[in-house]
Design a protein around this motif. Structure first.
Motif, PDB file in Angstrom:
ATOM      1  N   GLU A   1       0.829  -1.203   0.000  1.00 27.23           N
ATOM      2  CA  GLU A   1       0.000   0.000   0.000  1.00 27.23           C
ATOM      3  C   GLU A   1       0.862   1.251   0.000  1.00 27.23           C
ATOM      4  OE1 GLU A   1      -3.777   1.917   2.453  1.00 27.23           O
ATOM      5  OE2 GLU A   1      -2.565   0.346   3.394  1.00 27.23           O
TER       6      GLU A   1
ATOM      7  N   GLU B   1      -5.672  -9.294   8.953  1.00 27.18           N
ATOM      8  CA  GLU B   1      -5.773  -8.274   9.996  1.00 27.18           C
ATOM      9  C   GLU B   1      -5.444  -6.880   9.472  1.00 27.18           C
ATOM     10  OE1 GLU B   1      -3.315  -9.573  13.196  1.00 27.18           O
ATOM     11  OE2 GLU B   1      -4.670 -11.203  13.786  1.00 27.18           O
ATOM     12  N   THR B   2      -4.731  -6.799   8.359  1.00 25.14           N
ATOM     13  CA  THR B   2      -4.435  -5.498   7.758  1.00 25.14           C
ATOM     14  C   THR B   2      -5.318  -5.226   6.540  1.00 25.14           C
ATOM     15  OG1 THR B   2      -2.571  -6.558   6.593  1.00 25.14           O
ATOM     16  CG2 THR B   2      -2.077  -5.331   8.597  1.00 25.14           C
ATOM     17  N   GLY B   3      -6.383  -6.015   6.372  1.00 29.73           N
ATOM     18  CA  GLY B   3      -7.412  -5.676   5.403  1.00 29.73           C
ATOM     19  C   GLY B   3      -7.432  -6.456   4.106  1.00 29.73           C
ATOM     20  N   TYR B   4      -6.482  -7.376   3.900  1.00 33.52           N
ATOM     21  CA  TYR B   4      -6.457  -8.128   2.658  1.00 33.52           C
ATOM     22  C   TYR B   4      -7.524  -9.218   2.632  1.00 33.52           C
ATOM     23  CZ  TYR B   4      -1.907  -6.199   1.324  1.00 33.52           C
ATOM     24  OH  TYR B   4      -0.887  -5.361   0.962  1.00 33.52           O
ATOM     25  N   ARG B   5      -7.939  -9.575   1.428  1.00 33.05           N
ATOM     26  CA  ARG B   5      -8.722 -10.785   1.226  1.00 33.05           C
ATOM     27  C   ARG B   5      -7.746 -11.963   1.183  1.00 33.05           C
ATOM     28  NH1 ARG B   5     -12.137  -9.125  -4.022  1.00 33.05           N
ATOM     29  NH2 ARG B   5     -10.134  -8.122  -4.481  1.00 33.05           N
TER      30      ARG B   5
ATOM     31  N   ALA C   1      -7.998  -3.810   0.728  1.00 32.28           N
ATOM     32  CA  ALA C   1      -9.384  -4.288   0.710  1.00 32.28           C
ATOM     33  C   ALA C   1      -9.808  -4.755  -0.674  1.00 32.28           C
ATOM     34  CB  ALA C   1     -10.320  -3.193   1.200  1.00 32.28           C
TER      35      ALA C   1
ATOM     36  N   ASN D   1      -4.561  -1.025  -2.643  1.00 37.20           N
ATOM     37  CA  ASN D   1      -5.613  -0.998  -1.624  1.00 37.20           C
ATOM     38  C   ASN D   1      -5.827  -2.419  -1.121  1.00 37.20           C
ATOM     39  OD1 ASN D   1      -7.922  -0.884  -0.090  1.00 37.20           O
ATOM     40  ND2 ASN D   1      -9.120   0.296  -1.555  1.00 37.20           N
TER      41      ASN D   1
END
Length: 231
Positions: A165, A190-194, A173, A171
């Motif tokens: 990022e 926990e840091t937003g990844y799929r 997400a 991004n």
């Protein structure tokens, strides 16, 4: 900014068979002097030492050190137990194994196919030089290759997953994180990844409570997932 989907990969254990490479090199180098069983025990003990030191660093119990130093320290500390010398023939043959990891059979072609439809990024705990050497030697080609060594941290520390990022404008997400290691996928999630679980030999399996966004059996399945089957 790119509108292509981004896929961030763990490398060692997911695309490169790091464990299998160490096992094969220890067998080739040590079996003639120690025997097959002892050579296999050596490989397991070497990897256990590296994993233990890595866990200490992640837990904040030891200062950060690059992966190649951890590999070297593990090897040098283990040789005397088997009456082998640091600086000897076996040491010279095994030192630097982290730069010689072999790829899983589907890795190079699968990554190349995926790169036609998505931005492919490697994020590894291995030194950038060692990882680059292994990727070059096995035909793994990236749009970007990142190592946690530039941040003096290690996955699964949260800050390790921020590089794509921060450096590339990815991004999380809207991106996929692919790994064979459940602990790595937990950190990425926990840091937003799929999260996408890709089972590989030598990697620990998921815990009962693990809940990944997807599980794929191959890079071909991953391509279909990322492109919605349109590849």
């Amino acid at each position: 900014m790119t509108h292509r989907p981004a896929v961030v990969f763990d490398i060692g254990g997911t695309l490169l068979d790091s464990t299998g490479t160490v096992q094969a090199e220890c067998h080739a180098v040590l079996s003639p002097v120690l025997g097959t069983t002892a050579a296999a025990e050596f490989a397991a003990a070497w990897q256990h030492r590296v994993e233990a030191r890595t866990a200490e660093i992640v837990a904040g119990q030891a200062p950060w050190a690059p992966s190649e130093r951890l590999q070297h320290e593990g090897l040098a500390g283990l040789l005397p137990r088997y009456d082998l010398e640091v600086g000897g023939v076996q040491y010279e043959a095994l030192n630097g194994a982290g730069s010689r990891s072999q790829a899983f059979p589907d890795a190079a072609a699968g990554l190349a196919s995926l790169a036609e439809h998505a931005q492919v990024i490697g994020l590894t705990n291995t030194d950038l030089a060692a990882s680059s050497a292994s990727c070059a030697g096995t035909g793994l080609r990236w749009h970007a290759l990142l190592s946690t060594d530039s941040e003096r941290t290690l996955k699964p520390r949260p800050e390790a997953y921020l590089q794509p990022e921060r450096r590339l404008g990815i991004n999380p997400a809207r991106s996929w994180f692919v790994a064979a290691h459940p602990w790595d996928l937990r950190g990425a999630a926990e840091t937003g990844y799929r999260s996408v679980y890709l089972p590989r030999p030598h990697a620990d399996g998921p815990e009962p409570e693990d809940d990944f966004d997807a599980t794929v059996a191959s890079l071909e399945e991953l391509l279909a997932l990322v492109t919605g089957g349109a590849a």
